[in-house]
Write a protein that holds these residues in place. Structure first.
Motif, mmCIF file in Angstrom:
data_model
loop_
_atom_site.group_PDB
_atom_site.id
_atom_site.type_symbol
_atom_site.label_atom_id
_atom_site.label_comp_id
_atom_site.label_asym_id
_atom_site.label_seq_id
_atom_site.Cartn_x
_atom_site.Cartn_y
_atom_site.Cartn_z
ATOM 1 N N GLU A 169 0.839 -1.206 0.000
ATOM 2 C CA GLU A 169 0.000 0.000 0.000
ATOM 3 C C GLU A 169 0.872 1.254 0.000
ATOM 4 O OE1 GLU A 169 -3.519 1.665 -0.636
ATOM 5 O OE2 GLU A 169 -3.199 -0.485 -0.434
ATOM 6 N N ASN A 170 1.964 1.240 0.780
ATOM 7 C CA ASN A 170 2.895 2.379 0.790
ATOM 8 C C ASN A 170 3.473 2.626 -0.604
ATOM 9 O OD1 ASN A 170 2.548 2.728 3.514
ATOM 10 N ND2 ASN A 170 4.454 1.722 4.099
ATOM 11 N N LEU A 171 3.887 1.539 -1.257
ATOM 12 C CA LEU A 171 4.514 1.676 -2.571
ATOM 13 C C LEU A 171 3.513 2.108 -3.633
ATOM 14 C CD1 LEU A 171 6.934 -1.376 -2.407
ATOM 15 C CD2 LEU A 171 7.589 1.027 -2.582
ATOM 16 N N ARG A 172 2.291 1.608 -3.555
ATOM 17 C CA ARG A 172 1.257 2.073 -4.500
ATOM 18 C C ARG A 172 1.038 3.572 -4.343
ATOM 19 N NH1 ARG A 172 -1.546 -2.633 -2.569
ATOM 20 N NH2 ARG A 172 -1.382 -4.327 -4.075
ATOM 21 N N GLU A 173 0.953 3.989 -3.077
ATOM 22 C CA GLU A 173 0.714 5.410 -2.792
ATOM 23 C C GLU A 173 1.805 6.292 -3.398
ATOM 24 O OE1 GLU A 173 -0.446 9.080 -1.250
ATOM 25 O OE2 GLU A 173 -1.614 7.227 -1.342
ATOM 26 N N ILE A 174 3.047 5.885 -3.233
ATOM 27 C CA ILE A 174 4.163 6.721 -3.687
ATOM 28 C C ILE A 174 4.391 6.588 -5.189
ATOM 29 C CG2 ILE A 174 6.646 7.121 -3.485
ATOM 30 C CD1 ILE A 174 6.388 6.115 -0.591
ATOM 31 N N LEU A 175 4.492 5.356 -5.679
ATOM 32 C CA LEU A 175 4.884 5.137 -7.071
ATOM 33 C C LEU A 175 3.766 5.453 -8.051
ATOM 34 C CD1 LEU A 175 6.894 1.818 -6.669
ATOM 35 C CD2 LEU A 175 7.824 4.092 -7.104
ATOM 36 N N ILE A 176 2.560 4.977 -7.749
ATOM 37 C CA ILE A 176 1.478 5.130 -8.722
ATOM 38 C C ILE A 176 0.882 6.530 -8.666
ATOM 39 C CG2 ILE A 176 -0.761 4.267 -9.478
ATOM 40 C CD1 ILE A 176 0.050 1.518 -8.415
ATOM 41 N N ARG A 177 0.636 7.036 -7.435
ATOM 42 C CA ARG A 177 0.070 8.380 -7.346
ATOM 43 C C ARG A 177 1.071 9.424 -7.846
ATOM 44 N NH1 ARG A 177 -4.383 9.501 -4.582
ATOM 45 N NH2 ARG A 177 -4.094 7.863 -3.019
ATOM 46 N N TYR A 178 2.355 9.243 -7.503
ATOM 47 C CA TYR A 178 3.387 10.171 -7.985
ATOM 48 C C TYR A 178 3.464 10.125 -9.512
ATOM 49 C CZ TYR A 178 7.941 12.280 -8.792
ATOM 50 O OH TYR A 178 8.957 13.068 -9.264
ATOM 51 N N ARG A 179 3.363 8.931 -10.054
ATOM 52 C CA ARG A 179 3.433 8.751 -11.511
ATOM 53 C C ARG A 179 2.282 9.464 -12.199
ATOM 54 N NH1 ARG A 179 1.368 4.589 -15.118
ATOM 55 N NH2 ARG A 179 2.843 4.070 -16.759
ATOM 56 N N SER A 180 1.080 9.355 -11.613
ATOM 57 C CA SER A 180 -0.100 9.949 -12.239
ATOM 58 C C SER A 180 -0.102 11.471 -12.103
ATOM 59 C CB SER A 180 -1.373 9.370 -11.620
ATOM 60 O OG SER A 180 -1.455 9.704 -10.247
ATOM 61 N N GLN A 181 0.570 12.005 -11.051
ATOM 62 C CA GLN A 181 0.538 13.449 -10.806
ATOM 63 C C GLN A 181 1.735 14.179 -11.403
ATOM 64 O OE1 GLN A 181 0.185 13.943 -6.576
ATOM 65 N NE2 GLN A 181 -1.924 13.224 -6.508
ATOM 66 N N SER A 182 2.883 13.521 -11.427
ATOM 67 C CA SER A 182 4.116 14.229 -11.793
ATOM 68 C C SER A 182 4.823 13.659 -13.007
ATOM 69 C CB SER A 182 5.086 14.202 -10.591
ATOM 70 O OG SER A 182 4.434 14.656 -9.437
ATOM 71 N N GLY A 183 4.223 12.693 -13.655
ATOM 72 C CA GLY A 183 4.911 12.061 -14.758
ATOM 73 C C GLY A 183 5.865 10.999 -14.265
ATOM 74 N N ALA A 184 6.436 10.257 -15.166
ATOM 75 C CA ALA A 184 7.258 9.107 -14.784
ATOM 76 C C ALA A 184 8.724 9.358 -15.114
ATOM 77 C CB ALA A 184 6.763 7.861 -15.508
ATOM 78 N N SER A 185 9.536 9.544 -14.076
ATOM 79 C CA SER A 185 10.974 9.630 -14.276
ATOM 80 C C SER A 185 11.518 8.233 -14.515
ATOM 81 C CB SER A 185 11.630 10.244 -13.034
ATOM 82 O OG SER A 185 11.494 9.351 -11.937
ATOM 83 N N ASN A 186 12.776 8.183 -14.953
ATOM 84 C CA ASN A 186 13.391 6.892 -15.198
ATOM 85 C C ASN A 186 13.429 6.052 -13.917
ATOM 86 O OD1 ASN A 186 14.845 5.081 -17.031
ATOM 87 N ND2 ASN A 186 16.600 5.467 -15.694
#
Length: 741
Positions: A212-229
């Motif tokens: 749940e922690n990783l979904r929150e950080i990786l997926i929400r960050y990806r959807s809001q800020s774009g996907a860095s390498n």
């Protein structure tokens, strides 16, 4: 020992402890140098009280959450100081604020930690009452402390932007490796499988939290800020970990039956077990390299290949020794096991590539744009708060309980000749949890840690009189206290007590009774929290377990519905399928967590504990069987699902729906048919394999293709039979549970 120290100091618990230690120590040192020690100390207190609200999340939520916590900390302190001259206003407002802050925990983990910061601030406000403009200055300095901690936390993220995610990924991989190791242990002939499955269920609870922690950080960050390498890489690794876990969960077999099947060929199963152990060992090595912040070296790559080839050779030897016809069923079983291992190795190779090269990983990117459906929506509707204002809510009962206990602690502290009565309130807030078991455990650990810390600190002060040395030891004790709090609460409490004693030795060297009073206050606070959890609107777990059972059974039923749909449609897995799979894993973990809490409660409150554990285990096994079919469909080009498959799946889902209706009291238990195997279903099971063989023979172009089709048929039929048995067992267990209630 050196490796363990390096692992400890490289972990996030130590990093978080370092952040709060810096945020607390820097203001004291800087302002003390210009003659404003008290200001620096107040800023440090503001940082310490705000720190708990800094939990895993994306940057936006971190800033918002920590800022709100800092405002609540400063505002609570100011309000108590303003109202202190007016007791008839102070205590009603204080009571309301305690209850309100406890109630906002209904909004999830971040709200719970903001609540914790606010409650600590309210209690600590009684430590020193200010008047006039000093009230504003004090509150402003505490706000500055909270914001300074936020600045330190953001700076850490800028310097090591991906370190937290890396640590969480490392822990996720480590726990997954541990899970895989336990799957291997199940293959021992004399294995205590009940104990091993219980350990797996405990691991599932831990993995759910990290996922749940990783979904929150990786997926929400990806959807809001774009996907860095780096984000793409970590998301890819996370998805691979989830798939490895699903594959591991899928390799659930009837071990006793398989040991009998291969009793005349004893090297078959140990060979597979060794392969499972090699998979776990590889994951563990990857985890260690990430924790130590080192590039992963694929030195053991050949070991996995050798283990895989050994299993292939065993299958070939088995076929040769017993002949094609006699060995066919055993070969199919072993081939399925081999296939799962191959898929797990594929996923491990992806993780190895991600951490053994610094090249761009765009070719490995997770491309699904609907991943955000897997994360829990963040919103705070007032209806959620209002709906929880009833005795049916655990949070409501806990809020009433902690409010009453704090008020009682306040009265006791004022009546007894104690040096710092607010320590009683702080102890109550730190120790008291909604569940009896955790409160009991924390009470014991805090009292033991406080006594031990007091003894060690005073023994040290007997020999050490240099203020610089005492100050250094105090800072180190503070750092270790925060670092160990999440790992070992007893050790954490020991170091925190040492820190407090050393600070008092610097501030008030003539006061030698600080440890005695702290121990006494801690004992009073712990006793009040413990007694209140037992007597005041207790939240015994046996009352809430049926709700967790219902959610878990319902999540499993929905997962099976998606598997059935997916088997018919084929293609890539849909977001609905992944959401259903995630919910099934999460709810099974939540059910086990509830059972864990129940097992810590008094024996008189552990009602029907054996039957409840059976239901927990059945749900976990059902999830395993479901994942086995779901995973097989994903990793094979399966044939068109037959009517027999749909009949069996519908029967399993109907059984689970009946179990839910019984738990919801929508139907009478006597009206539920526990023997769901009608004539049609029996016919399907007895004739399906022969009918399927003819159908597959017609579809197959050569013997190899026919063999692969039969492999599919054998596994799916096995799992369908098992699903029927499990669903019937769940219905019977729930009916028995309802009868005894």
């Amino acid at each position: 020992m050196i490796a363990k120290i390096r692992e400890f100091t490289g972990g996030m618990n130590f990093a978080n402890a370092m952040k709060i230690t810096l945020a607390a120590v820097i203001p004291v040192i800087l302002l003390n140098g210009v003659g404003y020690f008290e200001y620096g100390f107040t800023i440090a207190v503001g940082a310490l009280l705000t720190y708990p609200s800094d939990i895993p999340s994306n940057k936006t939520h971190k800033i918002r959450g920590v800022s709100i916590a800092a405002l609540i900390v400063a505002g609570s302190n100011l309000l108590v100081n303003v109202l202190h001259p007016f007791p008839y206003l102070l205590y009603p407002v204080f009571t309301f604020l305690i209850f309100f802050l406890a109630m906002i925990s209904v909004y999830g983990q971040r709200a719970n930690m903001v609540s914790f910061s606010g409650l600590l601030a309210l209690s600590l406000a009684f430590a020193h009452i200010h008047k006039g403009t000093d009230m504003l200055v004090n509150a402003g300095l505490m706000l500055a402390g909270g914001l300074f901690y936020l600045l330190i936390s953001i700076a850490y993220d800028l310097i090591w932007p991906h370190r937290y995610v890396q640590q969480q990924i490392a822990e996720c991989i480590r726990l997954t490796a541990k899970y895989m190791k336990l799957r291997g242990d199940l293959w021992d002939v004399g294995a205590d499988r009940t104990k091993i499955i219980e350990k797996q269920l405990h691991l599932q609870v831990e993995l759910n939290t990290i996922h749940e922690n990783l979904r929150e950080i990786l997926i929400r960050y990806r959807s809001q800020s774009g996907a860095s390498n780096e984000n793409r890489k970590m998301l890819l690794v996370f998805v691979s970990c989830v798939e490895i876990l699903e594959l591991g969960l899928s390799t659930a077999f009837n071990h006793n039956e398989l040991h009998q099947k291969f009793s005349n060929f004893p090297k078959a199963l140990p060979t597979y077990q060794q392969l499972a152990y090699h998979l776990a060992a590889t994951l563990k090595r990857i985890s260690k390299s990430i924790s130590n912040n080192k590039q992963y070296q694929q030195k053991q790559r050949q070991t996995l290949n050798d283990a895989l080839e050994a299993l292939e050779q065993v299958i070939a030897s088995y076929r040769t020794e017993f002949g094609e016809t006699a060995a066919s069923e055993g070969v199919l079983m072993l081939s399925n096991m081999l296939h799962y291992a191959e898929k797990q190795i594929e996923k491990i190779r992806v993780i190895e590539r991600a951490f053994s090269t610094k090249n761009d990983v765009r070719e490995l990117t997770v491309k699904d744009r609907e991943l955000e459906k897997l994360i829990t929506p963040v919103y705070y509707p007032f209806n959620t708060f209002k709906e929880n204002l009833s005795f049916s809510s655990l949070i409501f009962r806990h809020s009433l309980r902690i409010t009453a206990t704090i008020l009682l602690g306040l009265i006791v502290g004022n009546l007894l000749p104690l040096q710092n009565p607010y320590w009683i309130l702080l102890t109550i807030i730190v120790i008291m949890r909604p569940g009896y078991g955790l409160t009991k455990e924390r009470s014991y650990n805090r009292i033991v840690g406080t006594v031990l810390g007091g003894v060690i600190a005073f023994a040290a002060l007997h020999f050490i009189h240099n203020h610089a040395v005492i100050g250094t030891i105090a800072v180190v004790s503070m750092l270790l206290g925060f670092a160990f709090t999440q790992i070992n609460y007893k050790v954490g409490a020991t170091f925190v007590t040492m820190y407090v004693v050393f600070i008092y030795a610097l501030l008030m060297p003539e006061n030698t009774k600080v440890a005695e009073f702290r121990i006494l206050d801690t004992a009073i606070g712990g006793a009040l929290a413990f007694i209140a959890n037992y007597l005041l609107w207790p939240s015994w777990e046996f009352l809430s377990l049926p709700a967790y059972i219902r959610k878990s059974v319902n999540a499993n039923a929905n997962y099976l519905r998606e598997i059935k749909t997916y088997y018919a449609a084929k293609g890539d897995t849909t977001p609905a399928y992944r959401v259903a799979r995630k919910n099934a894993f999460v709810e099974t973990g939540n059910l086990m967590a509830s059972f864990q809490r129940m097992s810590q409660e008094p024996k008189s409150k552990q009602k029907q504990i054996q039957l409840l554990y059976k239901i927990v285990e059945l749900n976990h096994t059902l999830l395993s069987a479901s994942a086995s079919i779901g995973t097989y469909i994903q990793t094979h080009h399966t044939t068109k699902s037959s009517e027999a498959f749909n009949v069996v799946m519908n029967t399993v889902i109907r059984n689970l729906d009946n179990a839910i209706k019984v738990l919801n009291h929508e139907v009478a238990p006597s009206s539920v048919n526990t023997e769901s195997r009608d004539h049609e279903l029996d016919l399907r099971f007895t004739e399906l394999k022969n009918l399927r063989a003819k159908e597959l023979r017609a579809l197959a172009n050569d013997d190899d293709e026919f063999y692969l089709r039969m492999q599919e048929s054998q596994l799916v039929i096995e799992q369908l039979v098992w699903l029927i048995n499990l669903s019937e067992s769940i219905v019977k267990a729930i009916l028995k549970l309802e009868e005894k209630h």
